[in-house]
Each structure stands twice: as C-alpha cells, then as structure tokens.
Write a protein that holds these residues in place. Structure first.
Motif, mmCIF file in Angstrom:
data_model
loop_
_atom_site.group_PDB
_atom_site.id
_atom_site.type_symbol
_atom_site.label_atom_id
_atom_site.label_comp_id
_atom_site.label_asym_id
_atom_site.label_seq_id
_atom_site.Cartn_x
_atom_site.Cartn_y
_atom_site.Cartn_z
ATOM 1 N N GLY A 1 0.969 -1.217 -0.065
ATOM 2 C CA GLY A 1 -0.022 0.073 0.054
ATOM 3 C C GLY A 1 0.827 1.268 -0.008
ATOM 4 N N GLY A 2 2.119 1.127 -0.012
ATOM 5 C CA GLY A 2 2.857 2.491 0.152
ATOM 6 C C GLY A 2 3.494 3.007 -0.971
ATOM 7 N N LEU A 3 3.161 2.300 -2.254
ATOM 8 C CA LEU A 3 3.768 2.693 -3.504
ATOM 9 C C LEU A 3 3.460 4.170 -4.042
ATOM 10 C CD1 LEU A 3 3.827 -0.656 -5.376
ATOM 11 C CD2 LEU A 3 5.356 0.031 -3.804
ATOM 12 N N TRP A 4 2.259 4.631 -3.592
ATOM 13 C CA TRP A 4 2.034 6.008 -3.908
ATOM 14 C C TRP A 4 2.740 7.163 -3.111
ATOM 15 C CZ3 TRP A 4 0.536 7.381 -8.579
ATOM 16 C CH2 TRP A 4 0.043 8.638 -8.618
ATOM 17 N N ASP A 5 3.321 6.669 -2.019
ATOM 18 C CA ASP A 5 3.825 7.655 -1.024
ATOM 19 C C ASP A 5 4.708 8.646 -1.723
ATOM 20 O OD1 ASP A 5 2.124 6.144 0.879
ATOM 21 O OD2 ASP A 5 3.823 5.424 1.923
ATOM 22 N N SER A 6 5.611 8.173 -2.544
ATOM 23 C CA SER A 6 6.527 9.197 -3.255
ATOM 24 C C SER A 6 5.958 10.022 -4.018
ATOM 25 C CB SER A 6 7.603 8.339 -3.918
ATOM 26 O OG SER A 6 8.355 7.299 -3.215
ATOM 27 N N ALA A 7 4.825 9.645 -4.406
ATOM 28 C CA ALA A 7 4.180 10.603 -5.605
ATOM 29 C C ALA A 7 3.317 11.712 -4.464
ATOM 30 C CB ALA A 7 3.149 9.900 -6.224
ATOM 31 N N ILE A 8 2.922 11.422 -3.342
ATOM 32 C CA ILE A 8 2.462 12.331 -2.657
ATOM 33 C C ILE A 8 3.498 13.381 -2.103
ATOM 34 C CG2 ILE A 8 1.283 12.790 -0.254
ATOM 35 C CD1 ILE A 8 -0.707 11.639 -1.993
ATOM 36 N N ALA A 9 4.724 12.633 -1.737
ATOM 37 C CA ALA A 9 5.681 13.646 -1.103
ATOM 38 C C ALA A 9 6.491 14.469 -1.928
ATOM 39 C CB ALA A 9 6.880 12.691 -0.540
ATOM 40 N N THR A 10 6.111 14.322 -3.444
ATOM 41 C CA THR A 10 6.939 14.874 -4.219
ATOM 42 C C THR A 10 5.943 15.693 -5.413
ATOM 43 O OG1 THR A 10 7.003 13.280 -5.878
ATOM 44 C CG2 THR A 10 8.828 13.383 -4.409
ATOM 45 N N ARG B 1 10.140 14.955 -8.013
ATOM 46 C CA ARG B 1 9.385 13.984 -8.444
ATOM 47 C C ARG B 1 10.284 13.260 -9.529
ATOM 48 N NH1 ARG B 1 4.035 12.546 -9.781
ATOM 49 N NH2 ARG B 1 3.572 13.447 -7.678
ATOM 50 N N LEU B 2 10.985 13.987 -10.315
ATOM 51 C CA LEU B 2 12.040 13.328 -11.142
ATOM 52 C C LEU B 2 13.216 12.561 -10.361
ATOM 53 C CD1 LEU B 2 12.009 15.948 -14.082
ATOM 54 C CD2 LEU B 2 11.285 13.588 -14.386
ATOM 55 N N ALA B 3 13.495 13.344 -9.245
ATOM 56 C CA ALA B 3 14.595 12.649 -8.474
ATOM 57 C C ALA B 3 14.422 11.413 -8.170
ATOM 58 C CB ALA B 3 15.263 13.842 -7.688
ATOM 59 N N ILE B 4 13.070 11.343 -7.455
ATOM 60 C CA ILE B 4 12.605 10.049 -6.881
ATOM 61 C C ILE B 4 12.230 8.911 -7.468
ATOM 62 C CG2 ILE B 4 11.171 9.154 -4.889
ATOM 63 C CD1 ILE B 4 13.165 11.137 -3.892
ATOM 64 N N VAL B 5 11.004 9.499 -8.614
ATOM 65 C CA VAL B 5 10.452 8.241 -9.242
ATOM 66 C C VAL B 5 11.385 7.566 -10.163
ATOM 67 C CG1 VAL B 5 8.430 7.661 -10.486
ATOM 68 C CG2 VAL B 5 8.009 8.967 -8.521
ATOM 69 N N PRO B 6 11.694 8.188 -11.332
ATOM 70 C CA PRO B 6 12.648 7.529 -12.325
ATOM 71 C C PRO B 6 14.004 7.217 -11.932
ATOM 72 C CG PRO B 6 11.854 9.660 -13.222
ATOM 73 C CD PRO B 6 11.430 9.693 -11.710
ATOM 74 N N MET B 7 14.631 8.065 -10.954
ATOM 75 C CA MET B 7 16.077 8.184 -10.775
ATOM 76 C C MET B 7 16.380 7.274 -9.301
ATOM 77 S SD MET B 7 16.813 11.909 -12.011
ATOM 78 C CE MET B 7 18.724 11.817 -11.900
ATOM 79 N N VAL B 8 15.296 7.192 -8.602
ATOM 80 C CA VAL B 8 15.631 6.384 -7.400
ATOM 81 C C VAL B 8 14.703 5.004 -7.779
ATOM 82 C CG1 VAL B 8 15.501 6.011 -5.004
ATOM 83 C CG2 VAL B 8 16.045 8.121 -5.708
ATOM 84 N N LEU B 9 13.541 5.097 -7.658
ATOM 85 C CA LEU B 9 12.691 3.827 -7.694
ATOM 86 C C LEU B 9 12.784 3.113 -9.000
ATOM 87 C CD1 LEU B 9 9.327 5.401 -6.240
ATOM 88 C CD2 LEU B 9 11.233 4.245 -5.102
ATOM 89 N N GLU B 10 12.470 3.745 -10.046
ATOM 90 C CA GLU B 10 12.885 2.891 -11.137
ATOM 91 C C GLU B 10 14.249 2.370 -11.587
ATOM 92 O OE1 GLU B 10 10.623 5.651 -14.039
ATOM 93 O OE2 GLU B 10 9.698 3.626 -14.680
#
Ligand code: FE2
Ligand code: FE2
Length: 241
Positions: free
Chosen positions: A122-131, A138-147
């Motif tokens: 259930g936590g996969l959207w947390d980064s979207a909220i945070a950024t 958003r770019l720093a976290i989603v593609p560049m960390v998670l992906e």
C-alpha cells in the motif's frame, strides 16, 4: 487500454497541450487487490516455487500498475510547466507500464492466478504524495531512485527464473528491464534540464532532494552498467557514496 489510447491520441495530435483539470491526489483503482501497509505484506519469495513465482509476479504487476499512474501523473501534473516533449515522453512511459502490467497479469493467469488475487503493497504512492509540489523532486525520486532500483534487482530475478526453468517469465522480465533503462534515462534527461534551468548543480540538487523526500537508505549492490546505460553515471552515482 485507456492509457494506450491516450498515448495514441497524443501522438495523433488529437489532444491539446492544455492542463485545466487538477490531477487527483490518489489515482483511481479497483477494489482489489487489498492494499496492506508494507510491514503487513507477506515476504516475497525468490520465485522458485509456483507459489513464490505467483507472489513475485503479483508484486511486480502491482508495481507496474502504480507505475502507469505515476507516469500519467508526471505528464498531467507537471506537463504545463515543462514541455510537449516531456508530456510525450511520460505518456510513452505510461503506455510501456501498461504493457508491462498486461504481460505480468498474463503470466499470473497462466500460473492460475490474476492481479487482485493477493494483497499488495500500500505504500507505492507515498513518493508521489511527497513530491507532488515539485517536478525536480518527482524526477529525482520516481525515475532516478525507484525505477533505477529495478535496474539493480531485476537481473538476479531473471537469473533465478531461468534456473527454475521458467524461460517465459524470464523473457517478460528481460523486456521490462530493457524498457526501464529507457524510463530512467528519460527521467535523468528531464532532471538535467530542470537543474540547468534553475542554475543548480544537478548532482547536488539530486542529493538534496533524495535526502528530503526519500526516507529509506539507498543501498547497493548497484547495477553499474545498466545505470550507466540509463545516463545515471557518473554524475549521480558519485553522490551515492
Ligand atoms: Fe515498468
Ligand atoms: Fe518504468
């Protein structure tokens, strides 16, 4: 199908570069799978037994499902301040993620399961909220960390599936892996553009944003060759140490 139709409409010039509808804070989702806090999730197997493979593919299908929404949110939330090229890139990414989801759900079905059959993280959207306030974050976290993390862990998964004799599943993960290199590269390219526009040192900006918005530790081992192919090295990798 809706995501792929959206990408087609954009490509065909049937959509205006106009962003007059606010993006929802949470994407729509079906009633299933049940979402659990990460601490309540059953431990994901390594994919050798049938049950382990089903759990693995269910977890990956969920990641891809959320990735569809993450890519669409990137285009819809930040498109206006970025560019039509940015929107096109992330609608392409969203369509890739939709295809990844379908490939995994198909594998699940051939193994006697389906997406929604098990609980999901259930936590996969947390980064979207945070950024959601800042395209650079958003770019720093989603593609560049998670992906980018997927680039590190997927080759070992592919190896284990091959060892278990599941070539079909290994092939699906290989295809996803190849696409994810492109997604990370797009994210890194757009991040560089934003950093340049802000007159910021990209490596330093990335590190600051990751420290601010990503609570977990970035730990290796890192897949250096895939990260290099995705344009993350050496600028950002140097910041990892
Ligand atoms: Fe994906
Ligand atoms: Fe992706």
């Amino acid at each position: 199908m809706a995501t792929r139709a959206l990408r087609r409409d954009w490509r065909a010039g049937r959509l205006a570069f106009a962003f007059d509808t606010a993006m929802p804070d949470q994407p729509a989702r079906a009633e299933r799978p049940e979402l659990l806090p990460p601490s309540k999730m059953p431990k994901r197997g390594k994919g050798q037994s049938l049950k382990g493979r089903i759990a693995l593919f269910h977890a990956l299908a969920h990641i891809e499902f959320v990735a569809i929404a993450l890519a669409l949110d990137m285009a819809g939330r930040f498109g206006a301040e970025m560019s039509p090229a940015f929107v096109g890139d992330f609608l392409d990414t969203a369509a890739d993620e939709a295809m990844h989801f379908v490939l995994l759900d198909r594998r699940l079905r051939s193994l006697g399961s389906f997406y929604g059959d098990l609980p999901a993280h259930g936590g996969l959207w947390d980064s979207a909220i945070a950024t959601r306030h800042d395209v650079a974050a958003r770019l720093a976290i989603v593609p560049m960390v998670l992906e980018a993390r997927a680039l590190d862990v997927t080759p070992a998964m592919i190896g284990r599936l091959r060892e278990a004799g599941d070539e079909r599943s290994a092939g699906v993960l290989q295809r996803i892996f190849d696409d994810e290199i492109r997604h990370v590269r797009l994210g890194a390219d757009h991040f560089l553009t934003v950093a340049e526009a802000r007159g910021a040192n990209p490596g330093a900006l990335w590190k600051t944003l990751v420290n601010l918005h990503f609570s977990r530790q970035l730990t290796g081992p890192f897949n250096d060759s895939a990260r290099r192919a995705a344009g993350l090295s050496p600028l950002f990798d140097a910041e990892l140490v």
